[in-house]
Design a protein around this motif. Sequence first.
Motif, short mmCIF file in Angstrom:
data_model
loop_
_atom_site.label_atom_id
_atom_site.label_comp_id
_atom_site.label_asym_id
_atom_site.label_seq_id
_atom_site.Cartn_x
_atom_site.Cartn_y
_atom_site.Cartn_z
N CYS A 101 0.97 -1.38 0.01
CA CYS A 101 0.05 0.12 -0.03
C CYS A 101 0.89 1.28 0.02
N ARG A 102 0.14 2.40 -0.36
CA ARG A 102 1.16 3.59 -0.44
C ARG A 102 0.10 4.86 -0.45
N ASP A 103 0.77 5.92 -0.34
CA ASP A 103 -0.11 7.36 -0.45
C ASP A 103 -1.18 7.10 0.60
N PHE A 104 -0.74 6.96 1.89
CA PHE A 104 -1.78 7.27 3.01
C PHE A 104 -2.17 8.48 3.32
N ASP A 105 -3.34 8.81 3.63
CA ASP A 105 -3.76 10.19 3.69
C ASP A 105 -4.79 10.02 4.99
N LEU A 106 -5.05 11.06 5.83
CA LEU A 106 -5.62 11.03 6.92
C LEU A 106 -6.58 12.38 6.83
N LYS A 107 -7.75 12.21 7.26
CA LYS A 107 -8.66 13.54 7.19
C LYS A 107 -9.52 13.34 8.54
N LEU A 108 -9.65 14.47 9.07
CA LEU A 108 -10.31 14.76 10.59
C LEU A 108 -11.72 15.18 9.90
N CYS A 109 -12.79 14.39 10.30
CA CYS A 109 -14.27 14.86 9.84
C CYS A 109 -14.84 15.60 11.06
N SER A 110 -14.86 15.16 12.17
CA SER A 110 -15.48 15.84 13.15
C SER A 110 -14.88 15.44 14.68
N VAL A 111 -15.10 16.42 15.65
CA VAL A 111 -14.47 16.29 16.87
C VAL A 111 -15.90 16.52 17.72
N GLU A 112 -16.09 15.63 18.89
CA GLU A 112 -17.07 15.87 19.83
C GLU A 112 -16.44 15.70 21.04
N LYS A 113 -16.72 16.76 22.19
CA LYS A 113 -16.01 17.09 23.59
C LYS A 113 -17.19 17.15 24.56
#
Length: 253
Positions: free
Chosen positions: A74-86
Amino acid sequence: MSITRDEFIPRPGVVNKQGYLPDPEELVCIEVPKVFDQCLIKRCLIFDDGPDTDDTDEELRSDPIDNPRIFIGCRDFDLKLCSVEKFPIAGKPGFKKVIISFVISFFADFIDTCGKTQNELFEISRTEVIPKLYCPDSIAQISASFVPVCNSRDLDPEIVKLEMVAECLDGTFTCDCDGNEVLDVTLGFHLIVKCELIVQLLIPAYGYCPVPNQCDEEPEENPCERFERAPVPKFFPDQMLDPLFCNCSEDDD
């Protein structure tokens, strides 16, 4: 003996001798995100139908593929934060239960029976719950102006940031319930969840960084001349042999 200011060139580098730096030129106030708390989430996920768990994810199976033969990686890993609840935790000021939703995407490569390299895009949607993280609320409210000056907006001084290192641990070709060939991937990742606040820090400084040196140009070189200067290679690899005798002495007995 410390060096004088005239001898000191301010630049980034390793401070390998204590007491050798001259006194700083000034104390400056900078505004930076400061980490107040962080924790590590470690997951090893395999494919399985149904709701996601700490060990399974239903999105780790590809769409139907044609004539796969060898999984490459596998290659080209990407991470996207969509939402945060606290959610505040009763009796523990500043601590919160944090729920994050994010997407990990990557390409999985494989070779088909014709010898061509193919790839499949995976997008893994995950939700993780951190039971307790120190995320105090900022007392100050921040509003910043941008060019043009009349354009201003409020900024959130509290930041939740994700950092990830991921890899595909395995890839297996199988058939789904409809008889199509698919690729099941085993995904491992380390995810750091950070709670940050924008703060003002007072730090010692040596002024602005100096103008860097001009970029070096790589001169053209005759490949034969470079070959002549290169050392003669080893004709055989190193042998992996165990020592004939023990390194221990008689006193060790």
